[in-house]
Design an enzyme around this catalytic site. Sequence first.
Site, PDB file in Angstrom:
ATOM      1  CE  LYS A  15      -1.369  -0.723   4.823  1.00 21.17           C
ATOM      2  NZ  LYS A  15       0.024  -0.678   5.240  1.00 21.17           N
ATOM      3  NE  ARG A  90      -1.036   0.258  11.048  1.00 14.84           N
ATOM      4  CZ  ARG A  90      -0.027   0.695  10.294  1.00 14.84           C
ATOM      5  NH1 ARG A  90      -0.131   1.781   9.594  1.00 14.84           N
ATOM      6  NH2 ARG A  90       1.070  -0.001  10.232  1.00 14.84           N
ATOM      7  NE  ARG A 129       8.972  -2.196   3.835  1.00 16.51           N
ATOM      8  CZ  ARG A 129       7.677  -2.100   4.097  1.00 16.51           C
ATOM      9  NH1 ARG A 129       6.783  -2.028   3.120  1.00 16.51           N
ATOM     10  NH2 ARG A 129       7.260  -2.096   5.341  1.00 16.51           N
ATOM     11  NE  ARG A 162       9.783   0.864   8.365  1.00 23.12           N
ATOM     12  CZ  ARG A 162       8.540   0.862   7.869  1.00 23.12           C
ATOM     13  NH1 ARG A 162       8.304   1.359   6.672  1.00 23.12           N
ATOM     14  NH2 ARG A 162       7.546   0.362   8.562  1.00 23.12           N
ATOM     15  NE  ARG A 173       4.973  -3.414  10.927  1.00 19.79           N
ATOM     16  CZ  ARG A 173       5.606  -3.117   9.801  1.00 19.79           C
ATOM     17  NH1 ARG A 173       6.765  -3.668   9.521  1.00 19.79           N
ATOM     18  NH2 ARG A 173       5.071  -2.282   8.952  1.00 19.79           N
TER      19      ARG A 173
HETATM   20  P1  AMP Z   1       3.749   1.750   8.748  1.00 17.00           P
HETATM   21  O1  AMP Z   1       4.935   2.326   8.079  1.00 17.00           O
HETATM   22  O2  AMP Z   1       2.445   2.302   8.218  1.00 17.00           O
HETATM   23  O3  AMP Z   1       3.744   0.255   8.777  1.00 17.00           O
HETATM   24  O4  AMP Z   1       3.806   2.235  10.275  1.00 17.00           O
HETATM   25  C1  AMP Z   1       4.909   1.941  11.098  1.00 17.00           C
HETATM   26  C2  AMP Z   1       4.484   1.915  12.554  1.00 17.00           C
HETATM   27  O5  AMP Z   1       3.935   3.184  12.943  1.00 17.00           O
HETATM   28  C3  AMP Z   1       3.382   0.925  12.871  1.00 17.00           C
HETATM   29  O6  AMP Z   1       3.888  -0.383  13.087  1.00 17.00           O
HETATM   30  C4  AMP Z   1       2.776   1.529  14.137  1.00 17.00           C
HETATM   31  O7  AMP Z   1       3.608   1.305  15.257  1.00 17.00           O
HETATM   32  C5  AMP Z   1       2.837   3.016  13.824  1.00 17.00           C
HETATM   33  N1  AMP Z   1       1.605   3.471  13.130  1.00 17.00           N
HETATM   34  C6  AMP Z   1       1.489   3.890  11.849  1.00 17.00           C
HETATM   35  N2  AMP Z   1       0.223   4.239  11.558  1.00 17.00           N
HETATM   36  C7  AMP Z   1      -0.500   4.025  12.695  1.00 17.00           C
HETATM   37  C8  AMP Z   1      -1.868   4.172  13.040  1.00 17.00           C
HETATM   38  N3  AMP Z   1      -2.780   4.588  12.153  1.00 17.00           N
HETATM   39  N4  AMP Z   1      -2.235   3.862  14.312  1.00 17.00           N
HETATM   40  C9  AMP Z   1      -1.329   3.453  15.229  1.00 17.00           C
HETATM   41  N5  AMP Z   1      -0.036   3.264  14.957  1.00 17.00           N
HETATM   42  C10 AMP Z   1       0.393   3.541  13.711  1.00 17.00           C
END
Ligand code: AMP
Length: 217
Positions: A15, A90, A129, A162, A173
């Site tokens: 995404k 989320r 990644r 990361r 996750r």
């Molecule tokens: P992502 O890059 O979108 O996978 O986000 C990395 C991390 O940021 C996630 O594993 C969460 O710890 C935090 N995070 C990102 N978006 C959200 C959200 N909408 N609600 C809560 N935590 C978030």
Amino acid sequence: MKTRMIFVGPPGAGKGSQAKIISQTLNIPHISTGDMFRTHIKGSTPLGLEAKKYTDQGLLVPDDVTNQMVKDRLSQKDVEKGFIFDGYPRTPDQAIFLDNLLTVTNQKLDIVLNISSSDEVIVKRITGRRTCPVCGAIYHVDNYPPKVAGICDNDGATLVQRKDDQKETIIRRLSVYKEETFPLIKYYANKNLLMDVDGNQPLEMITKHVLEILEQK
Ligand code: AMP
Ligand code: ZN
């Protein structure tokens, strides 16, 4: 053309890459709460220090912290053109918060794109990644390698993995996704906003499919 959209789907379904491409193609802001948290963490802001406790473990940052950050972002002028949410909402509470926020600003969501993928494909994608700490570009060791291994094409920086892309964290996750985020699929399906996109296809095919969906009335 639909311009107010959300990308949902498990981590690693593609995404983020799609949201970036669509954002550039249609010139609509890409709002990634993950990127926003990473920027805060890098700058060691109070919000960043709070968020890091959760992101490092693959857990969700609490809803009130996340929602407030999104509220601030949506008050900026560029979102008048539309927006692409990537990784937000989320949780069902975040979805309800966003609904209310859009209602009070007289905006309406056009579509929710559900990019799905199998756990196996996801684990392979995420562990391969690599990201650029300088410009944020995302590569993949097999599927989308940089011209020189380990080096960003844009600025020559050394690519990194990361912390939350390491295998144990991904498994965590994925289970967080199933428990907390998956209920959103039903929430948006009930509102007739959901469209499924097969995230197991190559990147360009997914983009083509997404653009077709956005052009439909
Ligand atoms: P992502 O890059 O979108 O996978 O986000 C990395 C991390 O940021 C996630 O594993 C969460 O710890 C935090 N995070 C990102 N978006 C959200 C959200 N909408 N609600 C809560 N935590 C978030
Ligand atoms: Zn770079």
